[in-house]
Design a protein around this motif. Structure first.
Motif, PDB file in Angstrom:
ATOM      1  N   VAL A   1      -5.611  50.372  37.588  1.00  0.00           N
ATOM      2  CA  VAL A   1      -6.837  51.174  37.519  1.00  0.00           C
ATOM      3  C   VAL A   1      -8.065  50.273  37.616  1.00  0.00           C
ATOM      4  O   VAL A   1      -9.038  50.582  38.319  1.00  0.00           O
ATOM      5  CB  VAL A   1      -6.861  51.997  36.218  1.00  0.00           C
ATOM      6  CG1 VAL A   1      -8.215  52.672  36.039  1.00  0.00           C
ATOM      7  CG2 VAL A   1      -5.760  53.046  36.230  1.00  0.00           C
ATOM      8  N   MET A   2      -8.036  49.136  36.922  1.00  0.00           N
ATOM      9  CA  MET A   2      -9.181  48.233  36.943  1.00  0.00           C
ATOM     10  C   MET A   2      -9.386  47.624  38.328  1.00  0.00           C
ATOM     11  O   MET A   2     -10.520  47.528  38.822  1.00  0.00           O
ATOM     12  CB  MET A   2      -8.983  47.126  35.903  1.00  0.00           C
ATOM     13  CG  MET A   2     -10.177  46.197  35.761  1.00  0.00           C
ATOM     14  SD  MET A   2     -11.692  47.070  35.277  1.00  0.00           S
ATOM     15  CE  MET A   2     -11.233  47.625  33.630  1.00  0.00           C
ATOM     16  N   VAL A   3      -8.297  47.228  38.980  1.00  0.00           N
ATOM     17  CA  VAL A   3      -8.412  46.654  40.323  1.00  0.00           C
ATOM     18  C   VAL A   3      -8.941  47.703  41.297  1.00  0.00           C
ATOM     19  O   VAL A   3      -9.754  47.402  42.181  1.00  0.00           O
ATOM     20  CB  VAL A   3      -7.050  46.097  40.784  1.00  0.00           C
ATOM     21  CG1 VAL A   3      -7.098  45.690  42.253  1.00  0.00           C
ATOM     22  CG2 VAL A   3      -6.656  44.901  39.930  1.00  0.00           C
ATOM     23  N   ARG A   4      -8.498  48.931  41.136  1.00  0.00           N
ATOM     24  CA  ARG A   4      -9.008  49.995  42.013  1.00  0.00           C
ATOM     25  C   ARG A   4     -10.507  50.202  41.795  1.00  0.00           C
ATOM     26  O   ARG A   4     -11.263  50.417  42.749  1.00  0.00           O
ATOM     27  CB  ARG A   4      -8.257  51.296  41.760  1.00  0.00           C
ATOM     28  CG  ARG A   4      -8.809  52.451  42.583  1.00  0.00           C
ATOM     29  CD  ARG A   4      -7.920  53.651  42.601  1.00  0.00           C
ATOM     30  NE  ARG A   4      -8.439  54.648  43.526  1.00  0.00           N
ATOM     31  CZ  ARG A   4      -7.701  55.516  44.174  1.00  0.00           C
ATOM     32  NH1 ARG A   4      -6.395  55.520  44.015  1.00  0.00           N
ATOM     33  NH2 ARG A   4      -8.246  56.399  44.982  1.00  0.00           N
ATOM     34  N   ARG A   5     -10.944  50.163  40.548  1.00  0.00           N
ATOM     35  CA  ARG A   5     -12.374  50.307  40.278  1.00  0.00           C
ATOM     36  C   ARG A   5     -13.167  49.197  40.953  1.00  0.00           C
ATOM     37  O   ARG A   5     -14.237  49.426  41.514  1.00  0.00           O
ATOM     38  CB  ARG A   5     -12.626  50.301  38.770  1.00  0.00           C
ATOM     39  CG  ARG A   5     -12.212  51.577  38.072  1.00  0.00           C
ATOM     40  CD  ARG A   5     -12.558  51.539  36.608  1.00  0.00           C
ATOM     41  NE  ARG A   5     -13.987  51.368  36.400  1.00  0.00           N
ATOM     42  CZ  ARG A   5     -14.547  51.146  35.214  1.00  0.00           C
ATOM     43  NH1 ARG A   5     -13.785  51.063  34.138  1.00  0.00           N
ATOM     44  NH2 ARG A   5     -15.844  51.011  35.091  1.00  0.00           N
TER      45      ARG A   5
END
Length: 462
Positions: A83-87
């Motif tokens: 999720v963080m990498v996608r953000r």
């Protein structure tokens, strides 16, 4: 792919205890302690420190967000890391996640989509090709060009008709929150059937659907304890539960997978002793209860099979139908003892059920923020908090502000925490001024195989 640059500040030794680990003075010191914890292999402490660093640093700082994603990957939180990498990819950041520490994240089903986003960020647009322009005659060049009239926010279609372009809606405001791990346990066959919390005993209580039992985890604990089982309480598949804070009882819903035998159980919270059971009358069967909520009129049960809200009124001996929901397939239910309305989410929106008149009406929201896809909903203060799935499959925690009538959402804000996407249920529970939720990930311990479950807790501001 270029690596997102971030400074590796090495400082004093990290605090010795887990409680001290989350306390550091300023973003520079917190970041230094985080890097030290990573170097020492203390990945849980590094994760706590990274959260602290992000909270103290500038908003949406890409380097700090990447640091947090790195500690999420190292501490066996691959869904959070994804999720963080996608953000970061959505923000246009170029990050390198090819290291072994991100291997489990790259094994997730959602990785290919994020990988494509990262590739798009890393690939520059093609350079413009220069087109030679023939020299103009002096007379032609001297004639001034009259610019065509501009139509604000409009364009012409191929047929020549004037077409208004829709304005791009700004993203909803992000609400910074403090997140902590409140407890965890490992289980091989557990599937959540509801979550609630007891502020007095500082315990989280949740149902085990296939295990047909209730379990508790104390704050800060690393294991669960059975509160009561089917052979004592008569549970079928446990699907939902809620606490009656006025008398310290638990209300638990259970049923067979096909809706047979739907029952509402009353259980003593402290001991797990069964007090009473209320079977659904044959004339109303079958039912698949998916949520339970305390209200001013009694105990409410949401039936996903026949699209209705059931109620056990105060002093009654059996369940009855409060309201039908029509074609809307319900997902979650919430209410409070302070008002006369219950809220039901369904795939396409949000409904309000008047507990006195039994009228059902749609709750309207901001034009730019649809209320569809809210799969879990809980009452908090004068508003609501929920877990929402967006059309692209991503998930987010949201806070909804209601107007005085309780029929209109005047504001939607997103809680700034990573939530893993996917079909797995994520139960929610409001406890005082905090929101708890349960996440699962494959366990890494060879001694305790199965799923590692973590209870996360968010501090909700007024």
């Amino acid at each position: 792919m270029k690596v997102l640059a971030f400074a590796l500040a090495l400082g004093a030794a990290a605090p010795a205890s887990a409680d001290q680990a989350a306390v550091c003075a300023g973003v520079v010191e917190c970041r230094a302690h985080t890097e030290t914890a990573i170097a020492q292999g203390d990945h849980e402490r590094a994760h706590d420190l990274a959260w602290r660093t992000v909270q103290q640093g500038p908003r949406n700082d890409r380097a700090l967000m990447f640091l947090l994603g790195r500690t999420q990957a190292l501490s066996n939180r691959p869904d959070d890391a994804l999720v963080m990498v996608r953000r970061l990819a959505d923000m246009g950041a170029i990050v390198d996640v090819s290291a072994d520490e991100f291997a489990r994240m790259r094994d997730l089903p959602g990785w290919p989509a994020v990988e494509s986003l990262l590739a798009g960020v890393a690939t520059p647009p093609p350079a413009a090709v220069a087109v030679p322009v023939a020299p103009k005659r002096v007379a032609e060049a001297a004639v001034p060009k009259v610019p065509a009239p501009k139509a604000s926010a409009s364009a012409r279609s191929e047929s020549g008709e004037l077409r208004r372009d829709k304005p791009v809606a700004p993203p909803p405001p992000m609400l910074p929150v403090a997140v902590e791990d409140a407890g965890h346990f490992t289980s091989g066959d557990f599937s959540p059937g509801g979550l609630t919390c007891d502020a007095v005993s500082k315990r989280f209580v949740f149902g085990d659907r296939p295990g047909r039992k209730l379990m508790v985890v104390a704050e800060g604990s690393d294991h669960s304890i059975d509160l009561t089982r089917a052979d004592v309480a008569g549970f079928l598949d446990v699907t939902a539960l809620d606490i009656d804070t006025t008398n310290g009882n638990l209300w638990v819903a259970s049923a067979e997978a096909d809706g047979r035998g739907a029952t509402l159980h009353r259980v003593q919270l402290i001991s797990g002793r069964p007090i009473a059971s209320f079977n659904l009358p044959e004339t109303l069967a079958p039912a698949i209860p998916v949520d339970v909520a305390m209200s001013s009129g009694g105990v409410l049960v949401l039936d996903a099979l026949q699209h209705r809200v059931l109620i056990l009124r105060t002093g009654a001996s059996s369940l009855s139908v409060l309201a039908g929901l029509g074609a809307a397939a319900p997902l979650s239910l919430t209410a409070s003892r302070q008002d006369g309305v219950a809220y039901v989410t369904h795939r396409d929106g949000l409904l309000a059920v008047d507990l006195k008149t039994r009228a059902v009406g749609s709750v309207t929201g901001p034009k730019t923020e649809p209320l569809s896809g809210i799969e879990r909903l809980r009452r908090y203060g004068g508003g609501l908090v929920g877990l929402q799935t967006l059309p692209d499959g991503s998930r987010r925690l949201v806070r909804l502000t209601l107007d005085a009538s309780g029929r209109t959402v005047t504001r939607l804000r997103v809680l700034d925490v990573p939530i893993p996407s996917g079909p797995a249920a994520i139960p929610l529970a409001v406890c005082g001024n905090t929101l708890g939720y349960l996440l699962g990930a494959p366990a890494t311990s060879t001694q305790l195989p199965g799923t590692a479950w973590t209870i996360r807790r968010i501090q909700l501001n007024p």
